[in-house]
Design a protein around this motif. Sequence first.
Motif, short mmCIF file in Angstrom:
data_model
loop_
_atom_site.label_atom_id
_atom_site.label_comp_id
_atom_site.label_asym_id
_atom_site.label_seq_id
_atom_site.Cartn_x
_atom_site.Cartn_y
_atom_site.Cartn_z
N ALA A 43 17.36 51.40 22.18
CA ALA A 43 16.38 51.77 23.20
C ALA A 43 17.02 51.79 24.58
O ALA A 43 16.74 52.68 25.40
CB ALA A 43 15.19 50.80 23.17
N THR A 44 17.90 50.83 24.86
CA THR A 44 18.58 50.77 26.15
C THR A 44 19.51 51.97 26.32
O THR A 44 19.55 52.58 27.40
CB THR A 44 19.37 49.45 26.28
N LYS A 45 20.22 52.32 25.29
CA LYS A 45 21.13 53.48 25.35
C LYS A 45 20.32 54.76 25.59
O LYS A 45 20.71 55.60 26.41
CB LYS A 45 21.96 53.59 24.07
N HIS A 46 19.20 54.91 24.89
CA HIS A 46 18.34 56.08 25.08
C HIS A 46 17.86 56.16 26.53
O HIS A 46 17.88 57.22 27.15
CB HIS A 46 17.14 56.02 24.12
N ALA A 47 17.42 55.03 27.08
CA ALA A 47 16.94 54.98 28.46
C ALA A 47 18.05 55.38 29.43
O ALA A 47 17.83 56.14 30.38
CB ALA A 47 16.40 53.59 28.79
N GLN A 86 2.81 56.96 38.54
CA GLN A 86 2.77 55.49 38.64
C GLN A 86 1.84 54.94 37.56
O GLN A 86 0.64 54.86 37.74
CB GLN A 86 2.28 55.05 40.03
N LEU A 87 2.44 54.59 36.43
CA LEU A 87 1.66 54.02 35.32
C LEU A 87 1.40 52.54 35.55
O LEU A 87 2.16 51.87 36.25
CB LEU A 87 2.43 54.18 34.00
N ARG A 122 9.65 54.08 31.95
CA ARG A 122 9.52 53.61 33.32
C ARG A 122 8.05 53.67 33.75
O ARG A 122 7.37 54.65 33.47
CB ARG A 122 10.35 54.47 34.28
N LEU A 123 7.57 52.65 34.42
CA LEU A 123 6.21 52.66 34.95
C LEU A 123 6.11 53.60 36.15
O LEU A 123 5.21 54.42 36.24
CB LEU A 123 5.75 51.25 35.31
N SER A 124 7.06 53.47 37.08
CA SER A 124 7.11 54.35 38.25
C SER A 124 8.17 55.42 38.00
O SER A 124 9.33 55.10 37.72
CB SER A 124 7.46 53.58 39.52
N GLN A 132 11.09 44.98 35.89
CA GLN A 132 9.75 45.12 36.44
C GLN A 132 9.18 46.53 36.25
O GLN A 132 7.96 46.71 36.29
CB GLN A 132 9.73 44.81 37.95
N ASN A 133 10.03 47.51 36.07
CA ASN A 133 9.58 48.91 36.01
C ASN A 133 9.63 49.49 34.60
O ASN A 133 9.55 50.70 34.43
CB ASN A 133 10.42 49.78 36.96
N THR A 134 9.79 48.66 33.60
CA THR A 134 9.95 49.16 32.24
C THR A 134 8.92 48.56 31.31
O THR A 134 8.60 47.38 31.39
CB THR A 134 11.38 48.83 31.72
#
Length: 166
Positions: A43-47, A86-87, A122-124, A132-134
């Motif tokens: 998941a980290t690599k995809h992101a 902004q989710l 990402r939320l934002s 904080q944004n994931t």
Amino acid sequence: MASNDGLAALGVEGASAAAHALSLPAEAYGNDPRLEAMWAMKATKHAEVYFNLISSVDPKFLKLTELDEQIYSSFREAFKDLDVKQLKEDDLKSAQAKERWRPFCNQFEGLVEDFNYGTLLRLSSEEDYTEQNTIFATRVQFFAIEIARNREGSNEGVYKLKPSKS
């Protein structure tokens, strides 16, 4: 996004074994912490790859799947007023949201490969992946939201902030 060795640290044989293990049904594992670590690395690599992509290529020209149009149309029909720029966590995780997302996601079973795999989102749309944004989402949720962000201009800020290349 900060880069680390991730799957590369496993070597060819380790990465191949990880890929095989990730293709087995979930029932084969229970709560194996090694599998959770492999999922986290994947998941980290995809992101990381996705963020690098939207930082390098104008997102409005990106096509994420062969079904982008269908995913986008269905998403906006089901979630007309969802602010993809902004989710909030409740937009995906509240009981009410899960009831709305379930039929949306399930319509893509068999159409979108690994439609329900865990993916980082990402939320934002204006920020990188940070703690904080994931949020954790399904792959089809990721596609729906990121296709909307790309088409609606929400990812332009990331692209425009990239360091200029001389």
